[in-house]
Design a protein around this motif. Structure first.
Motif, PDB file in Angstrom:
ATOM      1  N   SER A  66      -8.298   1.897   8.824  1.00  0.00           N
ATOM      2  CA  SER A  66      -9.450   1.778   9.712  1.00  0.00           C
ATOM      3  C   SER A  66     -10.788   1.909   8.992  1.00  0.00           C
ATOM      4  N   CYS A  67     -10.778   2.340   7.738  1.00  0.00           N
ATOM      5  CA  CYS A  67     -12.048   2.482   7.032  1.00  0.00           C
ATOM      6  C   CYS A  67     -11.806   2.525   5.529  1.00  0.00           C
ATOM      7  N   GLY A  68     -12.899   2.678   4.794  1.00  0.00           N
ATOM      8  CA  GLY A  68     -12.811   2.689   3.340  1.00  0.00           C
ATOM      9  C   GLY A  68     -12.023   3.858   2.783  1.00  0.00           C
ATOM     10  N   HIS A  69     -12.008   4.955   3.533  1.00  0.00           N
ATOM     11  CA  HIS A  69     -11.213   6.095   3.063  1.00  0.00           C
ATOM     12  C   HIS A  69      -9.727   5.765   3.077  1.00  0.00           C
ATOM     13  N   CYS A  70      -9.326   5.036   4.090  1.00  0.00           N
ATOM     14  CA  CYS A  70      -7.916   4.657   4.195  1.00  0.00           C
ATOM     15  C   CYS A  70      -7.506   3.815   2.988  1.00  0.00           C
ATOM     16  N   THR A  71      -8.318   2.803   2.674  1.00  0.00           N
ATOM     17  CA  THR A  71      -7.963   1.934   1.549  1.00  0.00           C
ATOM     18  C   THR A  71      -7.950   2.736   0.249  1.00  0.00           C
ATOM     19  N   HIS A  72      -8.900   3.672   0.134  1.00  0.00           N
ATOM     20  CA  HIS A  72      -8.960   4.497  -1.072  1.00  0.00           C
ATOM     21  C   HIS A  72      -7.713   5.375  -1.199  1.00  0.00           C
ATOM     22  N   THR A  73      -7.317   5.985  -0.086  1.00  0.00           N
ATOM     23  CA  THR A  73      -6.128   6.843  -0.088  1.00  0.00           C
ATOM     24  C   THR A  73      -4.892   6.041  -0.487  1.00  0.00           C
ATOM     25  N   ILE A  74      -4.744   4.874   0.118  1.00  0.00           N
ATOM     26  CA  ILE A  74      -3.575   4.045  -0.176  1.00  0.00           C
ATOM     27  C   ILE A  74      -3.572   3.622  -1.645  1.00  0.00           C
ATOM     28  N   GLU A  75      -4.720   3.171  -2.134  1.00  0.00           N
ATOM     29  CA  GLU A  75      -4.789   2.720  -3.525  1.00  0.00           C
ATOM     30  C   GLU A  75      -4.480   3.860  -4.493  1.00  0.00           C
ATOM     31  N   THR A  76      -4.981   5.049  -4.175  1.00  0.00           N
ATOM     32  CA  THR A  76      -4.742   6.200  -5.056  1.00  0.00           C
ATOM     33  C   THR A  76      -3.286   6.634  -5.012  1.00  0.00           C
ATOM     34  N   GLU A  77      -2.761   6.841  -3.802  1.00  0.00           N
ATOM     35  CA  GLU A  77      -1.399   7.373  -3.659  1.00  0.00           C
ATOM     36  C   GLU A  77      -0.348   6.389  -4.165  1.00  0.00           C
ATOM     37  N   VAL A  78      -0.450   5.144  -3.734  1.00  0.00           N
ATOM     38  CA  VAL A  78       0.552   4.159  -4.168  1.00  0.00           C
ATOM     39  C   VAL A  78       0.388   3.880  -5.664  1.00  0.00           C
ATOM     40  N   GLY A  79      -0.856   3.920  -6.132  1.00  0.00           N
ATOM     41  CA  GLY A  79      -1.122   3.677  -7.549  1.00  0.00           C
ATOM     42  C   GLY A  79      -0.472   4.703  -8.458  1.00  0.00           C
ATOM     43  N   GLU A  80      -0.209   5.900  -7.903  1.00  0.00           N
ATOM     44  CA  GLU A  80       0.402   6.964  -8.704  1.00  0.00           C
ATOM     45  C   GLU A  80       1.917   6.844  -8.788  1.00  0.00           C
ATOM     46  N   LEU A  81       2.474   5.960  -7.978  1.00  0.00           N
ATOM     47  CA  LEU A  81       3.927   5.780  -7.985  1.00  0.00           C
ATOM     48  C   LEU A  81       4.325   5.114  -9.303  1.00  0.00           C
ATOM     49  N   GLN A  82       5.336   5.678  -9.941  1.00  0.00           N
ATOM     50  CA  GLN A  82       5.787   5.142 -11.227  1.00  0.00           C
ATOM     51  C   GLN A  82       6.262   3.702 -11.101  1.00  0.00           C
ATOM     52  N   GLY A  83       5.716   2.833 -11.933  1.00  0.00           N
ATOM     53  CA  GLY A  83       6.113   1.434 -11.913  1.00  0.00           C
ATOM     54  C   GLY A  83       5.123   0.544 -11.205  1.00  0.00           C
ATOM     55  N   VAL A  84       4.253   1.140 -10.389  1.00  0.00           N
ATOM     56  CA  VAL A  84       3.252   0.344  -9.676  1.00  0.00           C
ATOM     57  C   VAL A  84       2.133  -0.038 -10.634  1.00  0.00           C
TER      58      VAL A  84
END
Ligand SMILES: [Cu+2]
Length: 72
Positions: free
Chosen positions: A12-30
């Motif tokens: 719903s906002c820029g925080h959401c995209t930031h959270t997703i990019e950060t969290e998923v980005g930390e997954l090994q292999g991503v």
């Protein structure tokens, strides 16, 4: 490398995209994560050991469940 696009209705906002990019980005292999606020789409490129199951599980865990697979 595999690239998938998911729709994540909970974005719903820029925080959401930031959270997703950060969290998923930390997954090994991503390799890369791009979340778009306007379209509510998330494009993810990954290699082993990441896979669609682990990515979807993580998205659900952080309260941004993926609605569906748009394209392989
Ligand atoms: Cu938000």
């Amino acid at each position: 490398m595999t690239t998938v696009t998911y729709t994540v209705p909970a974005i719903s906002c820029g925080h959401c995209t930031h959270t997703i990019e950060t969290e998923v980005g930390e997954l090994q292999g991503v390799q890369s994560v791009t979340a778009d606020e306007a379209t509510k789409k998330v494009v993810i490129s990954f290699d082993d050991p990441a896979n669609e199951e682990s990515i979807k599980a993580l998205l659900a865990e952080i309260n941004y469940p993926a609605e569906g697979l748009i394209a392989l």
